[in-house]
Motif scaffolding. Structure first.
Motif, PDB file in Angstrom:
ATOM      1  N   GLU A  91      -2.040   5.990  -6.244  1.00 19.19           N
ATOM      2  CA  GLU A  91      -3.007   4.993  -6.708  1.00 19.19           C
ATOM      3  C   GLU A  91      -3.917   4.478  -5.600  1.00 19.19           C
ATOM      4  OE1 GLU A  91      -0.043   3.267 -10.225  1.00 19.19           O
ATOM      5  OE2 GLU A  91      -0.360   2.109  -8.388  1.00 19.19           O
ATOM      6  N   VAL A  92      -4.077   5.272  -4.539  1.00 18.36           N
ATOM      7  CA  VAL A  92      -4.978   4.899  -3.447  1.00 18.36           C
ATOM      8  C   VAL A  92      -6.016   6.001  -3.269  1.00 18.36           C
ATOM      9  CG1 VAL A  92      -5.196   4.393  -0.985  1.00 18.36           C
ATOM     10  CG2 VAL A  92      -3.201   3.569  -2.249  1.00 18.36           C
ATOM     11  N   ASP A  93      -7.294   5.656  -3.357  1.00 15.16           N
ATOM     12  CA  ASP A  93      -8.382   6.611  -3.150  1.00 15.16           C
ATOM     13  C   ASP A  93      -8.806   6.539  -1.677  1.00 15.16           C
ATOM     14  OD1 ASP A  93     -11.071   7.721  -2.928  1.00 15.16           O
ATOM     15  OD2 ASP A  93     -11.105   7.745  -5.117  1.00 15.16           O
ATOM     16  N   PHE A  94      -8.445   7.575  -0.907  1.00 13.18           N
ATOM     17  CA  PHE A  94      -8.701   7.558   0.535  1.00 13.18           C
ATOM     18  C   PHE A  94     -10.189   7.486   0.857  1.00 13.18           C
ATOM     19  CE2 PHE A  94      -4.403   9.429   0.572  1.00 13.18           C
ATOM     20  CZ  PHE A  94      -3.822   8.634   1.553  1.00 13.18           C
ATOM     21  N   TRP A  95     -11.021   8.165   0.058  1.00 14.00           N
ATOM     22  CA  TRP A  95     -12.450   8.153   0.339  1.00 14.00           C
ATOM     23  C   TRP A  95     -13.044   6.762   0.164  1.00 14.00           C
ATOM     24  CZ3 TRP A  95     -14.137  11.837   3.156  1.00 14.00           C
ATOM     25  CH2 TRP A  95     -13.617  13.131   3.047  1.00 14.00           C
ATOM     26  N   MET A  96     -12.577   6.048  -0.848  1.00 15.54           N
ATOM     27  CA  MET A  96     -13.048   4.676  -1.032  1.00 15.54           C
ATOM     28  C   MET A  96     -12.534   3.760   0.070  1.00 15.54           C
ATOM     29  SD  MET A  96     -13.234   3.902  -5.131  1.00 15.54           S
ATOM     30  CE  MET A  96     -11.530   4.261  -5.523  1.00 15.54           C
ATOM     31  N   VAL A  97     -11.310   3.982   0.511  1.00 16.38           N
ATOM     32  CA  VAL A  97     -10.768   3.192   1.621  1.00 16.38           C
ATOM     33  C   VAL A  97     -11.600   3.419   2.875  1.00 16.38           C
ATOM     34  CG1 VAL A  97      -8.809   2.863   3.165  1.00 16.38           C
ATOM     35  CG2 VAL A  97      -8.411   3.157   0.724  1.00 16.38           C
ATOM     36  N   SER A 134       0.822  -1.215   0.000  1.00 13.12           N
ATOM     37  CA  SER A 134       0.000   0.000   0.000  1.00 13.12           C
ATOM     38  C   SER A 134       0.854   1.261   0.000  1.00 13.12           C
ATOM     39  CB  SER A 134      -0.937   0.008   1.215  1.00 13.12           C
ATOM     40  OG  SER A 134      -1.876  -1.034   1.130  1.00 13.12           O
ATOM     41  N   PHE A 135       1.977   1.216   0.695  1.00 12.02           N
ATOM     42  CA  PHE A 135       2.875   2.379   0.704  1.00 12.02           C
ATOM     43  C   PHE A 135       3.374   2.684  -0.704  1.00 12.02           C
ATOM     44  CE2 PHE A 135       3.592   1.886   5.398  1.00 12.02           C
ATOM     45  CZ  PHE A 135       3.257   3.192   5.727  1.00 12.02           C
ATOM     46  N   THR A 136       3.674   1.644  -1.466  1.00 11.83           N
ATOM     47  CA  THR A 136       4.130   1.848  -2.843  1.00 11.83           C
ATOM     48  C   THR A 136       3.022   2.445  -3.696  1.00 11.83           C
ATOM     49  OG1 THR A 136       5.654  -0.029  -2.661  1.00 11.83           O
ATOM     50  CG2 THR A 136       5.128   0.735  -4.873  1.00 11.83           C
ATOM     51  N   HIS A 137       1.810   1.878  -3.598  1.00 13.77           N
ATOM     52  CA  HIS A 137       0.676   2.421  -4.354  1.00 13.77           C
ATOM     53  C   HIS A 137       0.386   3.855  -3.931  1.00 13.77           C
ATOM     54  CE1 HIS A 137      -0.755  -0.899  -6.802  1.00 13.77           C
ATOM     55  NE2 HIS A 137      -0.620  -1.727  -5.781  1.00 13.77           N
ATOM     56  N   LEU A 138       0.532   4.136  -2.639  1.00 14.56           N
ATOM     57  CA  LEU A 138       0.287   5.479  -2.125  1.00 14.56           C
ATOM     58  C   LEU A 138       1.274   6.480  -2.723  1.00 14.56           C
ATOM     59  CD1 LEU A 138      -1.402   7.155  -0.120  1.00 14.56           C
ATOM     60  CD2 LEU A 138       0.302   6.630   1.633  1.00 14.56           C
ATOM     61  N   SER A 139       2.528   6.086  -2.816  1.00 15.46           N
ATOM     62  CA  SER A 139       3.549   6.970  -3.381  1.00 15.46           C
ATOM     63  C   SER A 139       3.314   7.240  -4.860  1.00 15.46           C
ATOM     64  CB  SER A 139       4.944   6.358  -3.178  1.00 15.46           C
ATOM     65  OG  SER A 139       5.103   5.186  -3.962  1.00 15.46           O
ATOM     66  N   LEU A 140       2.601   6.325  -5.532  1.00 15.00           N
ATOM     67  CA  LEU A 140       2.294   6.480  -6.952  1.00 15.00           C
ATOM     68  C   LEU A 140       0.945   7.159  -7.173  1.00 15.00           C
ATOM     69  CD1 LEU A 140       3.431   2.932  -8.173  1.00 15.00           C
ATOM     70  CD2 LEU A 140       4.640   5.085  -8.540  1.00 15.00           C
TER      71      LEU A 140
END
Length: 272
Positions: free
Chosen positions: A217-223, A209-215
């Motif tokens: 590619e993580v939608d916080f609202w959906m999480v 997740s840290f890698t996706h976050l740095s790119l």
């Protein structure tokens, strides 16, 4: 409608995922990609679906691991060994996601799901391999039953790496590969394999997740929308696993795998 969508997807994915040690991303990723535009009102890229799914798996795996821990089913010693390569593998798989276009992803994901469905079916008919592993383990569960199994360090690290890459690339946790390998190759009892798999998925999902976050590619609202029901589902799946036979639910999961695989392979082939 959006709230109901998040609740239903998170609960279903986490419950089935923790029940058999898969993680649940196999449901979250297709749901976000195919149903998101209709029920959420926006297009969701494959990379964002994968990154968001992996972030939600942190909550699913944490909840189920804590429940399995109370049931004394998690083999932490072997779990930490798998994580040595599974964690970096998840980061590598997450990084590779940005280079995979939607058509290639759909086709490869579909083929992978078809393979996993076949493995889950064969799991009932394939006897564990009779290999005299160098490292032998015995594990006593909460019921006082002692189970014996074993593994080799190199083989365990290779499987951990493969699971990590699959986890980061597809956002599905990797347990669909992990659990069959542990049961068939290393002779783990299924409930120990499931619980230990969720522990490793928890750790590797954080790194991926840290890698996706740095790119980005993580939608916080959906999480935030998926996480609450994923926590409940992780707990519920682990509870069901300790009390009920999973045979019927396993068939539901196998059928789901096949349907998702066929749909994604077809769309991967026919996409422009």
């Amino acid at each position: 409608m959006v709230f109901l969508f998040y609740t239903a997807v998170g609960l279903l994915a986490a419950t089935l995922g923790s029940l058999v040690g898969l993680g649940g991303g196999v449901i979250i990723v297709p749901a976000l990609v195919y149903l998101g535009p209709v029920l959420i009102g926006k297009e969701i890229s494959v990379a964002t679906a994968v990154g968001t799914s992996l972030a939600v798996l942190i909550f699913t795996a944490l909840s189920s691991t804590l429940t399995f821990l109370k049931q004394k089913r998690v083999d932490f010693k072997s779990g930490w060994l798998y994580f040595i390569t599974c964690g970096p593998g998840a980061m590598l798989g997450s990084y590779l996601t940005q280079f995979v276009n939607a058509k290639s992803f759909q086709l490869s994901f579909g083929i992978f799901m078809l393979f996993m469905a076949s493995l889950l079916i064969l799991r009932d008919y394939i006897k564990p391999l009779d290999i005299d592993w160098r490292i032998k383990r015995s594990f006593t569960d909460a019921q006082g039953t002692t189970h014996s199994y074993g593994y080799g360090i190199v083989s365990a690290l290779v499987i951990g790496l493969a699971v990590g890459i699959v986890s980061g690339l597809f956002g599905i946790g990797g347990g669909s590969l992990f659990v069959p390998a542990m049961v068939i190759i290393f002779r783990y009892p299924p409930h120990i394999a499931t619980a230990t798999s969720m522990f490793v998925i928890f750790l590797s999902s954080i790194m991926g997740s840290f890698t996706h976050l740095s790119l980005g590619e993580v939608d916080f609202w959906m999480v935030l929308g998926l996480a609450p029901s994923a926590l409940v589902g992780g707990w519920l799946g682990a509870k069901i696993a300790s009390k009920l036979s999973t045979k019927k639910l396993m068939w539901v999961l196998r059928i789901t795998f096949f349907l998702v695989a066929i749909k994604m392979i077809w769309e991967g082939i026919t996409a422009a």
